[in-house]
Design an enzyme around this catalytic site. Structure first.
Site, mmCIF file in Angstrom:
data_model
loop_
_atom_site.group_PDB
_atom_site.id
_atom_site.type_symbol
_atom_site.label_atom_id
_atom_site.label_comp_id
_atom_site.label_asym_id
_atom_site.label_seq_id
_atom_site.Cartn_x
_atom_site.Cartn_y
_atom_site.Cartn_z
ATOM 1 N N ASN A 110 -8.986 -4.743 -16.864
ATOM 2 C CA ASN A 110 -8.053 -5.776 -16.382
ATOM 3 C C ASN A 110 -8.422 -6.117 -14.948
ATOM 4 O O ASN A 110 -8.956 -5.275 -14.224
ATOM 5 C CB ASN A 110 -6.614 -5.235 -16.424
ATOM 6 C CG ASN A 110 -5.604 -6.265 -15.951
ATOM 7 O OD1 ASN A 110 -5.710 -7.457 -16.265
ATOM 8 N ND2 ASN A 110 -4.623 -5.837 -15.178
ATOM 9 N N HIS A 112 -6.557 -7.254 -11.470
ATOM 10 C CA HIS A 112 -5.219 -7.325 -10.881
ATOM 11 C C HIS A 112 -5.350 -7.814 -9.438
ATOM 12 O O HIS A 112 -6.207 -7.325 -8.696
ATOM 13 C CB HIS A 112 -4.568 -5.939 -10.916
ATOM 14 C CG HIS A 112 -3.184 -5.937 -10.364
ATOM 15 N ND1 HIS A 112 -2.113 -6.456 -11.062
ATOM 16 C CD2 HIS A 112 -2.706 -5.527 -9.166
ATOM 17 C CE1 HIS A 112 -1.023 -6.348 -10.312
ATOM 18 N NE2 HIS A 112 -1.355 -5.799 -9.154
ATOM 19 N N SER A 139 -8.506 -5.900 -7.817
ATOM 20 C CA SER A 139 -9.048 -4.659 -8.392
ATOM 21 C C SER A 139 -9.349 -4.878 -9.870
ATOM 22 O O SER A 139 -8.535 -5.471 -10.583
ATOM 23 C CB SER A 139 -8.020 -3.521 -8.309
ATOM 24 O OG SER A 139 -7.481 -3.391 -7.017
ATOM 25 N N ASP A 148 -0.990 -1.274 -14.671
ATOM 26 C CA ASP A 148 -1.843 -1.383 -13.472
ATOM 27 C C ASP A 148 -2.166 -0.028 -12.845
ATOM 28 O O ASP A 148 -2.284 0.081 -11.615
ATOM 29 C CB ASP A 148 -1.175 -2.299 -12.420
ATOM 30 C CG ASP A 148 -0.923 -3.699 -12.956
ATOM 31 O OD1 ASP A 148 -1.693 -4.151 -13.822
ATOM 32 O OD2 ASP A 148 0.049 -4.338 -12.512
#
Ligand code: GRF
Length: 205
Positions: A110, A112, A139, A148
């Protein structure tokens, strides 16, 4: 050269990171990955329109009226159908169910828009400014069951300027996202193939 790692991108919105990932690949066919699918829980997402325009296969199904686990098992089926190996979340605004995350452990990345572990969740730029942080950033991390919170694989920093508001900061962070995510995905995919090769050697020896 090992076979390309088959990547699916999941998105819910405008899809600028999806474009950055696909553009990076398009500029050099020797990249370690190929994007075989863009999938979304928002059938009207702009990112889907862009994906189709760039000739990438796009799949969408609204999550409304379906239980999270059920939606994720539809998603899982479409990923398997396309022989996906790595899932890259790019503005996918939906929590994945624990069962899905467990099944794809180590296979979901992912991006973020904060310097994790700071500012998990939403409104990251506003919170970074309010907190008086010197730097914001983005990140790329491996997705785990907690939001997260998985291991960070790459980060880029952006200095917060005195005149910044959340929008101006978001725009500069987004530029960095578009540079960071393709590099991080490329590296992750190369490492995956290297690990597989080592494993094969071990099994053979
Ligand atoms: C990005 O800021 C990303 O960091 C966050 O959602 C936003 C998606 O933007 N997870 P886009 O759809 O890639 O333009």
């Amino acid at each position: 050269m090992a076979e390309k790692v088959r990547v699916a991108i999941l998105l819910s919105g405008r899809g600028s990171n999806m474009l950055a990932l696909s553009e990076y690949k398009r500029r050099d066919p020797d990249r370690a990955y190929e994007i075989v699918l863009v999938a979304s829980n928002v059938p009207e997402a702009r990112g889907l329109v862009l994906a189709r325009r760039f000739g990438i296969k796009a799949w969408a199904r609204s999550h409304r009226g379906i239980k999270r686990e059920e939606f994720d098992s539809l998603l899982d089926a479409v990923l398997l159908e396309h022989k996906v190996e790595i899932v890259a979340l790019a503005g996918y605004m939906r929590l994945l169910s624990p069962g899905f995350v467990e099944k794809w452990e180590g296979r979901i990345l992912n991006i973020h828009p904060s310097l994790l572990p700071s500012h998990k969740g939403l409104d990251t730029h506003q919170r970074a400014i309010l907190a008086g942080d010197e730097y914001a950033g983005c990140s790329v991390h491996v997705v785990t069951a907690d939001l997260d919170s998985g291991p960070v694989v790459a980060q880029a920093r952006v200095k917060i300027l005195p005149r910044d508001d959340p929008d101006s900061l978001a725009a500069r962070v987004l530029e960095q996202e578009h540079l960071l995510y393709p590099l991080a995905l490329e590296e992750y995919c190369r490492a995956l193939r290297e690990d597989e090769a080592k494993e094969q050697e071990r099994d053979a020896g």
